[in-house]
Motif scaffolding. Structure first.
Motif, PDB file in Angstrom:
ATOM      1  N   PHE A  12       3.433   2.599 -10.927  1.00  0.00           N
ATOM      2  CA  PHE A  12       3.759   4.012 -11.084  1.00  0.00           C
ATOM      3  C   PHE A  12       3.602   4.773  -9.770  1.00  0.00           C
ATOM      4  CE2 PHE A  12       2.711   2.488 -15.281  1.00  0.00           C
ATOM      5  CZ  PHE A  12       3.640   3.109 -16.105  1.00  0.00           C
ATOM      6  N   GLY A  13       3.305   4.021  -8.679  1.00  0.00           N
ATOM      7  CA  GLY A  13       3.141   4.655  -7.375  1.00  0.00           C
ATOM      8  C   GLY A  13       1.929   5.548  -7.304  1.00  0.00           C
ATOM      9  N   LYS A  14       0.845   5.149  -8.006  1.00  0.00           N
ATOM     10  CA  LYS A  14      -0.343   5.992  -8.062  1.00  0.00           C
ATOM     11  C   LYS A  14      -1.595   5.172  -7.787  1.00  0.00           C
ATOM     12  CE  LYS A  14       1.551   9.239 -11.466  1.00  0.00           C
ATOM     13  NZ  LYS A  14       1.372   9.830 -12.804  1.00  0.00           N
ATOM     14  N   ASP A  15      -2.591   5.826  -7.217  1.00  0.00           N
ATOM     15  CA  ASP A  15      -3.909   5.200  -7.111  1.00  0.00           C
ATOM     16  C   ASP A  15      -4.565   5.251  -8.487  1.00  0.00           C
ATOM     17  OD1 ASP A  15      -5.928   7.607  -7.288  1.00  0.00           O
ATOM     18  OD2 ASP A  15      -4.325   8.274  -5.960  1.00  0.00           O
TER      19      ASP A  15
ATOM     20  N   ALA B 236       0.840  -1.206   0.000  1.00  0.00           N
ATOM     21  CA  ALA B 236       0.000   0.000   0.000  1.00  0.00           C
ATOM     22  C   ALA B 236       0.874   1.255   0.000  1.00  0.00           C
ATOM     23  CB  ALA B 236      -0.943  -0.003   1.203  1.00  0.00           C
ATOM     24  N   SER B 237       1.990   1.190   0.702  1.00  0.00           N
ATOM     25  CA  SER B 237       2.914   2.332   0.750  1.00  0.00           C
ATOM     26  C   SER B 237       3.518   2.601  -0.627  1.00  0.00           C
ATOM     27  CB  SER B 237       4.037   2.065   1.762  1.00  0.00           C
ATOM     28  OG  SER B 237       3.510   1.824   3.053  1.00  0.00           O
ATOM     29  N   SER B 238       4.045   1.549  -1.262  1.00  0.00           N
ATOM     30  CA  SER B 238       4.640   1.734  -2.591  1.00  0.00           C
ATOM     31  C   SER B 238       3.573   2.082  -3.616  1.00  0.00           C
ATOM     32  CB  SER B 238       5.406   0.479  -3.017  1.00  0.00           C
ATOM     33  OG  SER B 238       4.552  -0.647  -3.089  1.00  0.00           O
ATOM     34  N   GLY B 239       2.344   1.594  -3.405  1.00  0.00           N
ATOM     35  CA  GLY B 239       1.255   1.897  -4.320  1.00  0.00           C
ATOM     36  C   GLY B 239       0.849   3.359  -4.312  1.00  0.00           C
ATOM     37  N   LEU B 240       1.250   4.082  -3.269  1.00  0.00           N
ATOM     38  CA  LEU B 240       1.005   5.527  -3.215  1.00  0.00           C
ATOM     39  C   LEU B 240       2.288   6.333  -3.428  1.00  0.00           C
ATOM     40  CD1 LEU B 240      -1.596   5.834  -0.303  1.00  0.00           C
ATOM     41  CD2 LEU B 240      -1.982   6.311  -2.725  1.00  0.00           C
ATOM     42  N   GLY B 241       3.324   5.640  -3.912  1.00  0.00           N
ATOM     43  CA  GLY B 241       4.552   6.343  -4.282  1.00  0.00           C
ATOM     44  C   GLY B 241       5.577   6.505  -3.188  1.00  0.00           C
ATOM     45  N   PHE B 242       5.405   5.793  -2.042  1.00  0.00           N
ATOM     46  CA  PHE B 242       6.368   5.891  -0.949  1.00  0.00           C
ATOM     47  C   PHE B 242       7.347   4.714  -1.021  1.00  0.00           C
ATOM     48  CE2 PHE B 242       2.832   8.448   0.375  1.00  0.00           C
ATOM     49  CZ  PHE B 242       3.396   9.493   1.095  1.00  0.00           C
ATOM     50  N   ASP B 243       8.582   4.974  -0.669  1.00  0.00           N
ATOM     51  CA  ASP B 243       9.640   3.969  -0.752  1.00  0.00           C
ATOM     52  C   ASP B 243       9.487   2.956   0.386  1.00  0.00           C
ATOM     53  OD1 ASP B 243      11.902   2.448  -0.983  1.00  0.00           O
ATOM     54  OD2 ASP B 243      13.326   4.098  -0.668  1.00  0.00           O
TER      55      ASP B 243
END
Length: 253
Positions: free
Chosen positions: A225-228, A45-52
């Motif tokens: 792409f780290g985006k919803d 979920a973290s990487s899916g929102l663009g967080f490392d």
């Protein structure tokens, strides 16, 4: 006071994280203030929102271990009205670290109490297990959203999860309710998908959401792409599905 919803199913690959990220973003688009807590050491979920996910600073681990206040680890996402408490691989060790601690199953609930009035919804993305972290999530929550895929083994393990929820209700959190069962990965071309929908609705009735999440390539692409899904492709079928789910949840509450 924010409603706290755990998104849980000990079976993997059913769309928990996809639902957590995109439902949170959809509620944000509907102008609800949302906090997403990534309670899975895989940190998808973290990487899916663009967080490392390899960034070990300021994560849920620090909250549960007591080294940071929960307000110190909240991060703003690029999605409107959506904040995140990210996970890290360190979370794997928390069960061992807390083994001798009293009331360890209430640790997350104590921390969330400090900030729950700041949000309309707090969503917790649970790991595909029924361990201490998931127990902490269920003990903290008002309700549980259960995603199940429209495939042959859809109901596999669901009975075990429902029994776990009953145990948590009885021992730890009598207010815990089932928010709903969400059918995911639906393919209208497959007879099996339609049979699963019919079977689940027959067994569980009104607790099954009207919204069904259809199979959609864009939903699979967006996390890379780290985006919803809304940020990645606002016109996609996945966007329409999750905005519909968010609207249904808002109306139910």
């Amino acid at each position: 006071m924010g409603k706290i919803i755990s998104i849980a199913n000990q079976k993997g690959g059913v769309g928990k994280t996809t639902t957590s990220v995109n439902l949170a973003a959809s509620l944000g688009v509907l102008e609800k203030k949302v906090l997403l807590i990534d309670a899975d050491p895989q940190a998808n979920a973290s990487s899916g929102l663009g967080f490392d996910p390899n960034n070990k600073d300021l994560s849920l681990y620090h909250v549960l271990s007591g080294t940071k206040k929960i307000s110190e680890v909240i991060k703003k996402s690029e999605s409107p009205n959506l904040d995140l408490i990210q996970s890290s691989i360190d979370l794997v060790g928390i069960e061992i670290e807390l083994v001798d601690e009293e009331a360890r199953e209430y640790r997350l609930r104590e921390k969330i109490n400090d900030i729950k009035n700041l949000y309309d919804f707090i969503l917790i993305d649970c790991a595909p297990s029924l361990g201490l972290i998931t127990l902490n999530a269920l003990t903290s929550s008002n309700s549980v959203l259960i995603p199940i895929q429209c495939e042959y083994f859809a109901l596999e393990g669901l009975g075990k999860l429902l029994n776990t929820i009953k145990s948590v209700q009885k021992i730890h959190n009598e207010e815990l309710d089932i928010e709903g069962i969400l059918l995911t990965m639906f393919d209208s071309r497959l007879r099996l998908s339609n049979q699963v929908v019919e079977e689940v609705r027959k067994h569980f009735g009104d607790i099954v959401f009207n919204t069904i999440i259809q199979r959609n390539i864009k939903l699979g692409e967006a996390p890379g792409f780290g985006k919803d899904i809304i940020t990645y492709d606002v016109s996609s079928k996945g966007t329409k599905n999750y905005l519909s789910l968010a609207d249904e949840i808002v109306k139910r509450n």
